[in-house]
Design a protein around this motif. Sequence first.
Motif, mmCIF file in Angstrom:
data_model
loop_
_atom_site.group_PDB
_atom_site.id
_atom_site.type_symbol
_atom_site.label_atom_id
_atom_site.label_comp_id
_atom_site.label_asym_id
_atom_site.label_seq_id
_atom_site.Cartn_x
_atom_site.Cartn_y
_atom_site.Cartn_z
ATOM 1 N N CYS A 108 0.807 -1.228 0.000
ATOM 2 C CA CYS A 108 0.000 0.000 0.000
ATOM 3 C C CYS A 108 0.835 1.270 0.000
ATOM 4 C CB CYS A 108 -0.933 0.026 1.209
ATOM 5 S SG CYS A 108 -2.116 -1.333 1.312
ATOM 6 N N GLY A 109 2.100 1.172 0.409
ATOM 7 C CA GLY A 109 2.931 2.366 0.481
ATOM 8 C C GLY A 109 2.384 3.338 1.503
ATOM 9 N N HIS A 110 2.159 4.583 1.079
ATOM 10 C CA HIS A 110 1.618 5.611 1.972
ATOM 11 C C HIS A 110 0.114 5.794 1.798
ATOM 12 C CE1 HIS A 110 5.579 6.889 3.305
ATOM 13 N NE2 HIS A 110 5.972 6.895 2.056
ATOM 14 N N SER A 111 -0.525 4.909 1.037
ATOM 15 C CA SER A 111 -1.957 5.034 0.771
ATOM 16 C C SER A 111 -2.756 4.081 1.654
ATOM 17 C CB SER A 111 -2.253 4.726 -0.702
ATOM 18 O OG SER A 111 -1.559 5.615 -1.559
ATOM 19 N N SER A 112 -4.000 4.436 1.901
ATOM 20 C CA SER A 112 -4.879 3.558 2.666
ATOM 21 C C SER A 112 -5.215 2.312 1.847
ATOM 22 C CB SER A 112 -6.173 4.286 3.036
ATOM 23 O OG SER A 112 -5.908 5.391 3.862
ATOM 24 N N GLY A 113 -5.458 1.224 2.532
ATOM 25 C CA GLY A 113 -5.822 -0.011 1.859
ATOM 26 C C GLY A 113 -6.014 -1.127 2.862
ATOM 27 N N VAL A 114 -6.384 -2.274 2.367
ATOM 28 C CA VAL A 114 -6.448 -3.481 3.180
ATOM 29 C C VAL A 114 -5.256 -4.345 2.791
ATOM 30 C CG1 VAL A 114 -7.763 -5.544 3.779
ATOM 31 C CG2 VAL A 114 -8.949 -3.377 3.356
ATOM 32 N N ALA A 115 -4.458 -4.710 3.768
ATOM 33 C CA ALA A 115 -3.257 -5.511 3.507
ATOM 34 C C ALA A 115 -3.452 -6.916 4.063
ATOM 35 C CB ALA A 115 -2.038 -4.866 4.154
ATOM 36 N N CYS A 116 -3.027 -7.905 3.291
ATOM 37 C CA CYS A 116 -3.257 -9.300 3.670
ATOM 38 C C CYS A 116 -1.993 -10.123 3.466
ATOM 39 C CB CYS A 116 -4.384 -9.911 2.833
ATOM 40 S SG CYS A 116 -5.907 -8.963 2.832
ATOM 41 N N ILE A 117 -1.857 -11.138 4.306
ATOM 42 C CA ILE A 117 -0.803 -12.143 4.168
ATOM 43 C C ILE A 117 -1.482 -13.484 3.934
ATOM 44 C CG2 ILE A 117 1.111 -13.337 5.290
ATOM 45 C CD1 ILE A 117 1.505 -10.826 7.021
ATOM 46 N N LEU A 118 -1.133 -14.137 2.834
ATOM 47 C CA LEU A 118 -1.653 -15.467 2.553
ATOM 48 C C LEU A 118 -0.485 -16.391 2.253
ATOM 49 C CD1 LEU A 118 -4.822 -14.837 0.330
ATOM 50 C CD2 LEU A 118 -4.714 -15.393 2.768
ATOM 51 N N GLY A 119 -0.060 -17.108 3.267
ATOM 52 C CA GLY A 119 0.992 -18.103 3.131
ATOM 53 C C GLY A 119 0.520 -19.378 3.800
ATOM 54 N N GLY A 125 -5.354 -6.693 7.626
ATOM 55 C CA GLY A 125 -5.482 -5.502 8.437
ATOM 56 C C GLY A 125 -5.904 -4.308 7.607
ATOM 57 N N LEU A 126 -6.623 -3.397 8.223
ATOM 58 C CA LEU A 126 -6.984 -2.126 7.606
ATOM 59 C C LEU A 126 -5.865 -1.143 7.890
ATOM 60 C CD1 LEU A 126 -9.091 -0.369 6.117
ATOM 61 C CD2 LEU A 126 -10.078 0.155 8.367
ATOM 62 N N TYR A 127 -5.346 -0.524 6.845
ATOM 63 C CA TYR A 127 -4.135 0.298 6.916
ATOM 64 C C TYR A 127 -4.482 1.714 6.500
ATOM 65 C CZ TYR A 127 0.670 1.682 5.479
ATOM 66 O OH TYR A 127 1.879 2.303 5.301
ATOM 67 N N ASP A 128 -4.055 2.704 7.295
ATOM 68 C CA ASP A 128 -4.407 4.094 7.016
ATOM 69 C C ASP A 128 -3.321 4.880 6.292
ATOM 70 O OD1 ASP A 128 -2.480 4.535 8.945
ATOM 71 O OD2 ASP A 128 -3.789 5.648 10.314
ATOM 72 N N GLY A 129 -2.315 4.159 5.790
ATOM 73 C CA GLY A 129 -1.186 4.825 5.139
ATOM 74 C C GLY A 129 0.018 4.963 6.041
ATOM 75 N N ARG A 130 -0.191 4.697 7.343
ATOM 76 C CA ARG A 130 0.918 4.724 8.303
ATOM 77 C C ARG A 130 0.934 3.488 9.201
ATOM 78 N NH1 ARG A 130 3.790 9.248 9.322
ATOM 79 N NH2 ARG A 130 4.111 8.592 11.473
ATOM 80 N N GLN A 131 -0.231 3.113 9.689
ATOM 81 C CA GLN A 131 -0.318 2.042 10.662
ATOM 82 C C GLN A 131 -1.515 1.144 10.375
ATOM 83 O OE1 GLN A 131 2.011 1.539 12.950
ATOM 84 N NE2 GLN A 131 3.132 3.444 12.568
ATOM 85 N N LEU A 238 -11.646 0.356 -0.930
ATOM 86 C CA LEU A 238 -10.184 0.319 -0.880
ATOM 87 C C LEU A 238 -9.632 -0.902 -1.612
ATOM 88 C CD1 LEU A 238 -9.483 1.261 2.863
ATOM 89 C CD2 LEU A 238 -9.252 2.728 0.837
ATOM 90 N N PRO A 239 -8.447 -0.757 -2.245
ATOM 91 C CA PRO A 239 -7.805 -1.930 -2.842
ATOM 92 C C PRO A 239 -7.327 -2.887 -1.757
ATOM 93 C CG PRO A 239 -6.310 -0.060 -2.880
ATOM 94 C CD PRO A 239 -7.644 0.470 -2.413
ATOM 95 N N VAL A 240 -7.321 -4.159 -2.073
ATOM 96 C CA VAL A 240 -6.859 -5.187 -1.140
ATOM 97 C C VAL A 240 -5.550 -5.752 -1.694
ATOM 98 C CG1 VAL A 240 -7.457 -7.276 0.126
ATOM 99 C CG2 VAL A 240 -9.271 -5.717 -0.634
ATOM 100 N N GLY A 241 -4.452 -5.515 -0.980
ATOM 101 C CA GLY A 241 -3.145 -5.994 -1.421
ATOM 102 C C GLY A 241 -2.730 -7.243 -0.671
ATOM 103 N N PHE A 242 -1.866 -8.038 -1.299
ATOM 104 C CA PHE A 242 -1.490 -9.331 -0.735
ATOM 105 C C PHE A 242 0.008 -9.578 -0.839
ATOM 106 C CE2 PHE A 242 -5.893 -9.743 -1.908
ATOM 107 C CZ PHE A 242 -6.450 -10.581 -0.946
ATOM 108 N N VAL A 243 0.546 -10.236 0.183
ATOM 109 C CA VAL A 243 1.877 -10.838 0.104
ATOM 110 C C VAL A 243 1.749 -12.301 0.509
ATOM 111 C CG1 VAL A 243 3.072 -8.657 0.599
ATOM 112 C CG2 VAL A 243 2.546 -10.237 2.465
#
Length: 288
Positions: A108-119, A125-131, A238-243
């Motif tokens: 997400c970088g500095h932008s808001s988004g939903v970040a996910c881990i799928l391993g 988590g919901l991310y506000d661009g910082r936390q 919001l976009p949903v990003g994944f690692v």
Amino acid sequence: MSTFAFMKLIADSGSTKTDWVLADGNDVVGRYQTQGINPFHQSEDDILAILRSELAPSIQQTPSTIQFYGSGVRPELEPVMQRLLSTVFPSAAVEAHGDLLGAARAVCGHSSGVACILGTGANSGLYDGRQIVSNTPPLGYILGDEGSGAVLGVRLLNALYKGFLPSSLLSAFETETGLSVADVIARVYRQPLANRFLASLSPFVNRHIDVPEMSQLVVDNFRCFFRRNVVQYNRPDLPVGFVGGIAYYYENQLRKAAAAEGFTVGVVLKSPMEGLITLSSGHLSPYR
């Protein structure tokens, strides 16, 4: 070690291994690997021994800043990891965070988004661009972890042995893995680390992903992830990003599941490291 003005050391740590990158802006100066560092499971002495014996001798240019992201780095353990890293690299400005924040910053970088881990497991988590400002508890592979490699393994075995996949796939599974139903039961119920065993079945799924029923099994696993985890944030805008490897290797099925549940997939990375390198380019940490 010689000191360079704005050299940054970034760590992506799991319980098995830790990947380290030393970067000068966008230029990677060195890549290193040590055994995994998890302050929840390891003593401070053990972690110091890893840093001193496996990492420090390999680094010829002293970092000015260190960003450590790892599993087991709960908020109360962030100061512990910072202190241990500062002991080995006293001239560096250090920050330590959990792996979910690392994933969020990577996708997400500095932008808001939903970040996910799928391993092997799953998290979001919901991310506000910082936390991370909200987190749906993943609960582990028995109570949750929808979308993960472990739950994919559960769904695969259930579908194979209960006849929801073509019988030819059951024959292929037992031939390719050398496992019988008795072996499977023993591995899941009588041996440790059943989650890792279940996730280790993903390559079989991937080899047979062209079978429509197998592809749908993966899609259904991801749809359950969105329904049980992402929908709670109430941010379909919001976009949903994944690692993670599961998201990376099944990206087509992931995007199909997201569309079916009304979400848009953003960045998908196998590892957060490249995203963290790009984000951290510059003289100082963007988060300090």
